[in-house]
Design an enzyme around this catalytic site. Structure first.
Site, PDB file in Angstrom:
ATOM      1  N   ASP A 220       0.866  -1.191   0.000  1.00 28.71           N
ATOM      2  CA  ASP A 220       0.000   0.000   0.000  1.00 28.71           C
ATOM      3  C   ASP A 220       0.892   1.227   0.000  1.00 28.71           C
ATOM      4  O   ASP A 220       2.128   1.128  -0.039  1.00 28.71           O
ATOM      5  CB  ASP A 220      -0.966   0.009   1.200  1.00 28.71           C
ATOM      6  CG  ASP A 220      -2.299   0.712   0.859  1.00 28.71           C
ATOM      7  OD1 ASP A 220      -2.272   1.940   0.634  1.00 28.71           O
ATOM      8  OD2 ASP A 220      -3.342   0.040   0.824  1.00 28.71           O
ATOM      9  N   GLY A 246       4.649   1.123  -1.489  1.00 24.32           N
ATOM     10  CA  GLY A 246       4.938   1.328  -2.901  1.00 24.32           C
ATOM     11  C   GLY A 246       3.740   1.824  -3.665  1.00 24.32           C
ATOM     12  O   GLY A 246       2.799   2.355  -3.083  1.00 24.32           O
ATOM     13  N   ASP A 247       3.799   1.641  -4.985  1.00 27.61           N
ATOM     14  CA  ASP A 247       2.782   2.159  -5.896  1.00 27.61           C
ATOM     15  C   ASP A 247       2.405   1.025  -6.846  1.00 27.61           C
ATOM     16  O   ASP A 247       3.246   0.555  -7.620  1.00 27.61           O
ATOM     17  CB  ASP A 247       3.387   3.347  -6.663  1.00 27.61           C
ATOM     18  CG  ASP A 247       2.404   3.987  -7.639  1.00 27.61           C
ATOM     19  OD1 ASP A 247       1.351   3.369  -7.933  1.00 27.61           O
ATOM     20  OD2 ASP A 247       2.709   5.093  -8.122  1.00 27.61           O
ATOM     21  N   PHE A 248       1.141   0.600  -6.787  1.00 27.51           N
ATOM     22  CA  PHE A 248       0.752  -0.558  -7.605  1.00 27.51           C
ATOM     23  C   PHE A 248       0.680  -0.239  -9.095  1.00 27.51           C
ATOM     24  O   PHE A 248       0.495  -1.132  -9.909  1.00 27.51           O
ATOM     25  CB  PHE A 248      -0.500  -1.258  -7.087  1.00 27.51           C
ATOM     26  CG  PHE A 248      -1.723  -0.414  -6.789  1.00 27.51           C
ATOM     27  CD1 PHE A 248      -2.162   0.580  -7.630  1.00 27.51           C
ATOM     28  CD2 PHE A 248      -2.464  -0.693  -5.631  1.00 27.51           C
ATOM     29  CE1 PHE A 248      -3.308   1.319  -7.343  1.00 27.51           C
ATOM     30  CE2 PHE A 248      -3.610   0.042  -5.337  1.00 27.51           C
ATOM     31  CZ  PHE A 248      -4.031   1.052  -6.195  1.00 27.51           C
ATOM     32  N   HIS A 266     -12.431  -0.655  -7.660  1.00 27.43           N
ATOM     33  CA  HIS A 266     -13.568   0.280  -7.744  1.00 27.43           C
ATOM     34  C   HIS A 266     -13.152   1.742  -7.568  1.00 27.43           C
ATOM     35  O   HIS A 266     -13.934   2.635  -7.851  1.00 27.43           O
ATOM     36  CB  HIS A 266     -14.692  -0.114  -6.764  1.00 27.43           C
ATOM     37  CG  HIS A 266     -14.440   0.179  -5.320  1.00 27.43           C
ATOM     38  ND1 HIS A 266     -15.434   0.104  -4.374  1.00 27.43           N
ATOM     39  CD2 HIS A 266     -13.319   0.527  -4.653  1.00 27.43           C
ATOM     40  CE1 HIS A 266     -14.942   0.415  -3.195  1.00 27.43           C
ATOM     41  NE2 HIS A 266     -13.666   0.668  -3.326  1.00 27.43           N
TER      42      HIS A 266
HETATM   43  N1  SAH Z   1      -8.094  -3.503   0.528  1.00 30.51           N
HETATM   44  C1  SAH Z   1      -8.388  -2.560   1.607  1.00 30.51           C
HETATM   45  C2  SAH Z   1      -8.257  -1.097   1.182  1.00 30.51           C
HETATM   46  C3  SAH Z   1      -9.165  -0.661   0.077  1.00 30.51           C
HETATM   47  S1  SAH Z   1      -9.085   1.099  -0.240  1.00 30.51           S
HETATM   48  C4  SAH Z   1      -9.756  -2.802   2.209  1.00 30.51           C
HETATM   49  O1  SAH Z   1     -10.545  -3.510   1.603  1.00 30.51           O
HETATM   50  O2  SAH Z   1     -10.029  -2.257   3.281  1.00 30.51           O
HETATM   51  C5  SAH Z   1      -7.917   1.212  -1.541  1.00 30.51           C
HETATM   52  C6  SAH Z   1      -6.490   1.148  -1.073  1.00 30.51           C
HETATM   53  O3  SAH Z   1      -5.652   1.379  -2.208  1.00 30.51           O
HETATM   54  C7  SAH Z   1      -6.128   2.205  -0.041  1.00 30.51           C
HETATM   55  O4  SAH Z   1      -5.576   1.589   1.096  1.00 30.51           O
HETATM   56  C8  SAH Z   1      -5.105   3.079  -0.766  1.00 30.51           C
HETATM   57  O5  SAH Z   1      -4.125   3.607   0.089  1.00 30.51           O
HETATM   58  C9  SAH Z   1      -4.516   2.111  -1.767  1.00 30.51           C
HETATM   59  N2  SAH Z   1      -3.868   2.759  -2.900  1.00 30.51           N
HETATM   60  C10 SAH Z   1      -4.335   3.812  -3.628  1.00 30.51           C
HETATM   61  N3  SAH Z   1      -3.467   4.138  -4.590  1.00 30.51           N
HETATM   62  C11 SAH Z   1      -2.408   3.287  -4.455  1.00 30.51           C
HETATM   63  C12 SAH Z   1      -1.190   3.110  -5.194  1.00 30.51           C
HETATM   64  N4  SAH Z   1      -0.909   3.884  -6.253  1.00 30.51           N
HETATM   65  N5  SAH Z   1      -0.337   2.119  -4.793  1.00 30.51           N
HETATM   66  C13 SAH Z   1      -0.642   1.322  -3.739  1.00 30.51           C
HETATM   67  N6  SAH Z   1      -1.795   1.435  -3.017  1.00 30.51           N
HETATM   68  C14 SAH Z   1      -2.656   2.415  -3.376  1.00 30.51           C
END
Ligand code: SAH
Length: 356
Positions: A220, A246-248, A266
């Site tokens: 995350d 990191g960054d997905f 979503h």
């Molecule tokens: N899976 C978790 C969080 C869902 S919210 C749950 O169900 O509770 C979406 C998540 O994506 C958030 O925690 C946000 O920080 C993460 N996110 C958003 N952009 C991101 C990126 N570029 N790289 C990694 N994580 C990211």
């Protein structure tokens, strides 16, 4: 999220709603729905002031509540009186307010507490986004960016307090999802589960606690990973879990056996969602599996929380909720063979996919 002001019976089934609708003149039904946003903001302020926590051991007067919560007593009284009219709190013969079944989940320590979600739902950055829904519907762009001049996740990065409120809200929603996902999906006894955008860590903590032979990786954004650490430690599974900040869109940890994407796709439009899926596909061995967990929009006129969350995604992040068919198309376009769809007992559905 239904926008309903709620009747005495609270949330009703589709059939009961149809019966109510038949009994209620359309203008009255419409008026009731039009006050939905007011009801949600009243719940927000009661949750933010911690009213349900103060009522844990018995009824209190609005005056005493106001002193303890730092509020203006006559105004707090008016909020609680209105909420009592929709079944949240109830006034007793002395005019003191007490918890009701629908007020219980507003307690911080209630099992399945929704307090953090009720707070986030009404915070000004969410409220102001809904306020500009016309911008989203005219342009297709997130109202949030129109109001605040930056995408949501950049806003969170610049305002850690807003980010924390969001992480806590997601954690409060996750409790029901986590148990339902574990009941619906047979996680392997060994290997590695990678939770991509794993957020506050509660799903991974639950999966690892249920499978002592499994290892975990949570990816995350940096501040969120720090918040997940405590959760994994509290669950006693931190020793079997790597945390990756990191960054997905750039890279997803390689070599996992199961990749989880829960309530991540979503947040994004189709192009970005495909890019995230492609990163997962590239990181995954040929024997890997992907598990998508998202609210699934039903076809047709069925009432559905997913249809309202879809609008939140529209105004808030520029994402969308999808039908099962839309999920399958997205997965196929990113190099996956979509497989089983498994309903769960909570608000998310599961779709398993294999690399092809
Ligand atoms: N899976 C978790 C969080 C869902 S919210 C749950 O169900 O509770 C979406 C998540 O994506 C958030 O925690 C946000 O920080 C993460 N996110 C958003 N952009 C991101 C990126 N570029 N790289 C990694 N994580 C990211």
């Amino acid at each position: 999220m239904s926008g309903s002001a709620g009747g005495e019976e609270g949330v009703s089934s589709g059939t009961a709603q149809a019966a109510d609708a038949a009994a209620e003149p359309p203008e009255r039904a419409l008026m009731r729905l039009l006050s939905g946003a007011w009801v949600a903001q009243a719940i927000f302020v009661a949750a933010k002031l911690g009213i349900a926590d103060l009522l844990r051991d018995g009824p209190w007067s609005a005056a005493d509540l106001a002193v303890a919560a730092g509020a203006h007593a006559p105004s707090l009284h008016r909020v609680l009186r209105a909420l009592a009219g929709v079944g949240i709190f109830a006034a007793d013969a002395q005019g003191r307010f007490a918890l009701t079944p629908m007020a219980e989940p507003l307690r911080s320590d209630a099992p399945g507490s929704l307090r953090a979600y009720a707070v986030m739902n009404g915070e000004r950055w969410v409220w102001r986004s809904w306020g500009e829904i016309e911008h989203s519907v005219r342009t297709g762009r997130p109202a949030f960016e129109h109001v605040f001049g930056a995408p949501l996740f950049e806003y969170y990065a610049a305002r850690p307090e807003a980010g924390r409120v969001s992480v806590e809200a997601l954690r409060s929603l996750s409790a029901a999802d986590d148990a339902a996902i574990l009941a619906a999906y047979d996680f392997p006894a060994g290997g590695t589960v990678v939770d991509v955008g794993g957020g506050q860590g509660s799903l991974l903590a639950a999966v690892l606690a249920a499978r002592p032979g499994l290892r975990g990786v949570l990816l995350d954004r940096p501040p969120v990973v720090e918040m997940a650490r405590g959760r994994l430690e509290a669950a006693g599974v931190a020793g079997r879990c790597d945390l990756v900040a990191g960054d997905f869109f750039v890279a997803v940890p390689a070599g996992g056996d199961v990749y989880l994407l829960k309530k991540v796709l979503h947040d994004w439009g189709d192009e970005d969602a495909r890019a995230i899926l492609a990163r997962c596909r590239a990181a995954m061995p040929g024997t890997g599996r992907l598990l998508v967990a998202e609210p699934v929009v039903p076809e047709g006129n069925l009432p559905s929380e997913a249809k309202w969350l879809d609008l939140l995604m529209l105004v808030y992040v520029g994402g969308r909720e999808r039908t099962e068919a839309e999920h399958r198309d997205l997965l196929a376009a990113a190099g996956f063979a979509p497989g089983r769809a498994l309903p769960t007992a909570s608000g998310v559905g599961l779709i398993e996919a294999l690399p092809c």
